[in-house]
Write an enzyme that holds these catalytic residues in place. Sequence first.
Site, PDB file in Angstrom:
ATOM      1  CB  ALA A 122       8.931 -40.933   8.253  1.00 48.56           C
TER       2      ALA A 122
ATOM      3  CB  ALA B  97      11.931 -37.767  -9.959  1.00 47.97           C
TER       4      ALA B  97
ATOM      5  N   GLY C  19      15.043 -39.940   0.920  1.00 50.87           N
ATOM      6  CA  GLY C  19      14.378 -41.003   0.084  1.00 50.87           C
ATOM      7  C   GLY C  19      13.118 -41.539   0.617  1.00 50.87           C
TER       8      GLY C  19
ATOM      9  NE  ARG D 158      17.035 -28.861  -4.635  1.00 50.55           N
ATOM     10  CZ  ARG D 158      18.014 -29.698  -5.177  1.00 50.55           C
ATOM     11  NH1 ARG D 158      19.106 -29.079  -5.674  1.00 50.55           N
ATOM     12  NH2 ARG D 158      17.995 -30.875  -5.204  1.00 50.55           N
TER      13      ARG D 158
ATOM     14  CG  ASP E  33      21.312 -40.300  -4.101  1.00 44.07           C
ATOM     15  OD1 ASP E  33      21.580 -41.443  -4.646  1.00 44.07           O
ATOM     16  OD2 ASP E  33      20.080 -39.976  -4.220  1.00 44.07           O
TER      17      ASP E  33
ATOM     18  CD  GLN F  93      13.808 -46.948   5.233  1.00 43.17           C
ATOM     19  OE1 GLN F  93      14.497 -46.305   5.940  1.00 43.17           O
ATOM     20  NE2 GLN F  93      14.074 -48.149   4.970  1.00 43.17           N
TER      21      GLN F  93
ATOM     22  CD  GLU G 152      -1.279  -2.341   2.031  1.00 42.49           C
ATOM     23  OE1 GLU G 152      -2.174  -2.704   2.869  1.00 42.49           O
ATOM     24  OE2 GLU G 152      -0.048  -2.896   2.064  1.00 42.49           O
TER      25      GLU G 152
ATOM     26  CD  GLU H 153      15.160 -32.026  -3.650  1.00 42.53           C
ATOM     27  OE1 GLU H 153      16.259 -32.964  -3.910  1.00 42.53           O
ATOM     28  OE2 GLU H 153      14.997 -31.045  -4.021  1.00 42.53           O
TER      29      GLU H 153
END
Length: 330
Positions: free
Chosen positions: A275, A167, A269, A197, A213, A271, A61, A267
């Site tokens: 969770a 993915a 893995g 991100r 990874d 498991q 404003e 992201e």
Amino acid sequence: MNTEEINRRTDEKYMRRCLELAVNGRQNAKPNPMVGAVIVSSDGRIIGEGYHVRCGEGHAEVNAFASVKPEDEALLGEATVYVSLEPCSHWGKTPPCADLIISKHVRRVVCGCIDPFAKVQGRGVKKLRDAGIEVTVGVLEKECLALNKRFITFNTHHRPYILLKWAQSADGFISGEGGRQVALSSPFTQMLVHKLRAENDAILVGRRTLDGDHPRLNVRLWAGRDPERLVLTHHREGVPEGFRAFDNIDSVLEYLYSEGKQSLVVEGGAQTLQAFLDRGLWDELRVETAPVTLAAGVRAPQLPDGIELESQQDCDGQIIRVYRKATQEA
């Protein structure tokens, strides 16, 4: 078309412009919400507009009124101020926007939605109405709430907005046999991940993903700030510099809330994702499906019940689907 329908369409037109302006503050307005404002004269001409550029600086404003040309100041008395979020009514780093609007003696204010922040929550609208200004609330409300879903979730649920993403192959695997890493994103969809991100405050992976990874989890393919990098692990030895380790999900969420971090991307893995799903701790699911089959490997998480498809995008054969909870308002 009757007068009421014409007025509704007019209000929606200018509120869409507010939303267009607001998104320009996506990177720098945080932790404040993204807000856009438009000032329209009685003859339907936009005489001022602005958005909240940066936290600690003028709100939408303020910037909209500052953009009004001197020769148009006389038009404010019959003007309508459109703003995507209820004007603030309290002193923070800047003065109350409701007071500024009142001082300009405008005729009408149109708000997209009420601000859920405890220090506002309808007080701005009340102050305007008490000053004799006509106020309309709820124009494109769904869109205005969705724009600031992170801010709203943080202030209503006292935790960050949680986005789970993965993915998968066309036959439902997120990695090959033995957890072997497989490229399931294209260069273009990788860029979209980095954009995602940059739009969020923190990012989390599990220890297996971290060790297997060696993800960098930065925004090297997009402009913006890197999210804070977190890892879920019971063994903190060997966690790389730049990652903050946590033993459990609750401690992650408590830390992020205490630090004012409004959003978290998970992201992987499998498991770690599961969770969060098992506890219903998510607000958005982003699933990218590649046009390849693996036949074996680590299975992607199962989509939970009670969800609805919000959007679907085809990126050269890569299908990105975004889901939300069916009972969720925004």
